[in-house]
Design a protein around this motif. Sequence first.
Motif, mmCIF file in Angstrom:
data_model
loop_
_atom_site.group_PDB
_atom_site.id
_atom_site.type_symbol
_atom_site.label_atom_id
_atom_site.label_comp_id
_atom_site.label_asym_id
_atom_site.label_seq_id
_atom_site.Cartn_x
_atom_site.Cartn_y
_atom_site.Cartn_z
ATOM 1 N N ILE A 18 -6.311 21.765 54.642
ATOM 2 C CA ILE A 18 -6.780 22.729 53.642
ATOM 3 C C ILE A 18 -7.129 22.031 52.343
ATOM 4 O O ILE A 18 -8.177 22.298 51.722
ATOM 5 C CB ILE A 18 -5.714 23.822 53.425
ATOM 6 N N LEU A 19 -6.259 21.115 51.889
ATOM 7 C CA LEU A 19 -6.532 20.383 50.649
ATOM 8 C C LEU A 19 -7.792 19.530 50.774
ATOM 9 O O LEU A 19 -8.591 19.446 49.839
ATOM 10 C CB LEU A 19 -5.333 19.505 50.282
ATOM 11 N N ARG A 20 -7.979 18.908 51.934
ATOM 12 C CA ARG A 20 -9.161 18.076 52.145
ATOM 13 C C ARG A 20 -10.431 18.912 52.090
ATOM 14 O O ARG A 20 -11.423 18.527 51.450
ATOM 15 C CB ARG A 20 -9.052 17.338 53.488
ATOM 16 N N ARG A 21 -10.414 20.083 52.736
ATOM 17 C CA ARG A 21 -11.602 20.939 52.715
ATOM 18 C C ARG A 21 -11.859 21.480 51.313
ATOM 19 O O ARG A 21 -13.020 21.626 50.900
ATOM 20 C CB ARG A 21 -11.441 22.081 53.726
ATOM 21 N N GLN A 22 -10.803 21.756 50.571
ATOM 22 C CA GLN A 22 -11.006 22.208 49.195
ATOM 23 C C GLN A 22 -11.702 21.130 48.372
ATOM 24 O O GLN A 22 -12.655 21.421 47.622
ATOM 25 C CB GLN A 22 -9.672 22.548 48.535
ATOM 26 N N LEU A 36 -1.613 19.830 40.894
ATOM 27 C CA LEU A 36 -0.647 20.550 41.721
ATOM 28 C C LEU A 36 -1.214 20.691 43.136
ATOM 29 O O LEU A 36 -1.663 21.775 43.534
ATOM 30 C CB LEU A 36 -0.351 21.928 41.125
ATOM 31 N N PRO A 37 -1.205 19.623 43.916
ATOM 32 C CA PRO A 37 -1.800 19.663 45.260
ATOM 33 C C PRO A 37 -0.888 20.363 46.263
ATOM 34 O O PRO A 37 -0.332 19.743 47.173
ATOM 35 C CB PRO A 37 -1.983 18.180 45.595
ATOM 36 N N ILE A 38 -0.731 21.663 46.076
ATOM 37 C CA ILE A 38 0.064 22.463 47.003
ATOM 38 C C ILE A 38 -0.819 23.573 47.569
ATOM 39 O O ILE A 38 -1.883 23.875 47.019
ATOM 40 C CB ILE A 38 1.308 23.069 46.309
#
Length: 456
Positions: A18-22, A36-38
């Motif tokens: 999810i973080l990568r796609r964001q 805040l990589p949550i």
Amino acid sequence: MAVTESAPAALSAAHEGILRRQSLRESAARTYARSLPIVPVRARGLTIEGADGRRYLDCLSGAGTLALGHNHPVVLEAIKKVLDSGAPLHVLDLATPVKDAFTTELFATLPKQFAEGARIQFCGPAGTDAVEAALKLVRTATGRTGLLAFTGAYHGMTAGALDASGGATDVRVTRLPFPQNYRCPFGVGGGRGAELGARWTENLLDDPKGGVPKPAGMILEPVQGEGGVLPAPDDWLRRMREITAERSIPLIADEVQTGVGRTGTFWAVEHSGIVPDVMVLSKAIGGSLPLAVIVYRPELDAWEPGAHAGTFRGNQLAMAAGAATLAFVRENRLADRAATLGARMLGRLQGLAAAHPCMGDVRGRGLMIGVEIVDPEASDALVPPPAPDLAAAVQQECLNRGLIVELGGRQAGVVRLLPPLTITDEQAMAVLERFADALAAAERSAHGRADSRQPH
């Protein structure tokens, strides 16, 4: 036999995906997602659970939006009630029972002298649009265009609101000094520094050669949030009210972040007892959903129909959630609770600062708290300079320990705590313990890097 991925590994993979796609899809303007990589998936009160299974104590609270924390039962019940009723969710600016109930509850919380006869304008759903509305209102009512604003201010990111904020350039705004003790612009601090700032303002307005035509209004924050958690002294606020009233200059109080009990009174202007001409309200008034309004004296209501509008100014779910939040804060005296617990937390942090020279200043009002992180080894300055890298390290160490905090201040050197007003004593102590541990870890790391650079 096929090997199945363990639950923790699967959670971690989903989280990272999810973080990568964001990062691939969203703009370079994203902010909180960087520090805040949550990936929040569940939340209740002070606590957030991430997609990786980790739990966090949230002392950001939607930048002050979540007065009651995440998913408070009274907020959820208010939203469900509207959804189950079959009421329309989109109504432009038409009158509805939900809007009437919200407005009635809001006016019941406002200072009585201000609320009597006041008018309300529902704006687009962000605080910055309410600031735009306030500026447009006073310019329309006075026929003037100029504006008085303050160093360090933050009023939003749209064009007019940004012009009034501290980082603006090439604007029609006269910038005045905002009082502060630790980094007083006059080098004296305290009441004397605030008085000098007030005298500067008065002299500038009255000087026929001062280069400042009579402005349409003055806008200020009773506590500067993004500017570094700087509470305006009560005497200084009263002087600003006197100076503007004597010169028929409308005074706009931006209570977007300070309202709904955050600073220890329901509205931050109540500490000083001033009655502004316009109040800008957003964030917590929507009970976690987007809502923004301005409330103002009836004499300023010089707009023509449609002079300020917005397709989503009739957010029914936000009004229902907001009314429930306002009532809960009022009925349970959460502003008093914020004052008491905030003073206790400030005292604990000030005690911690005695053992950590990098904590240059601890300040705040109610549950709006800031810790300025500095470089104590810079001996050539009257006040140690900010240490933004160390502040960022403290923020990261907090996150490592399951504590979410924000950074602010002129150079992002202030660690900010904005817990929900519903935080318990035990949770407050847990927040302070995690912060103290994170601060010590960041200091050790910084000292280790410094030692590694020394010649051997």
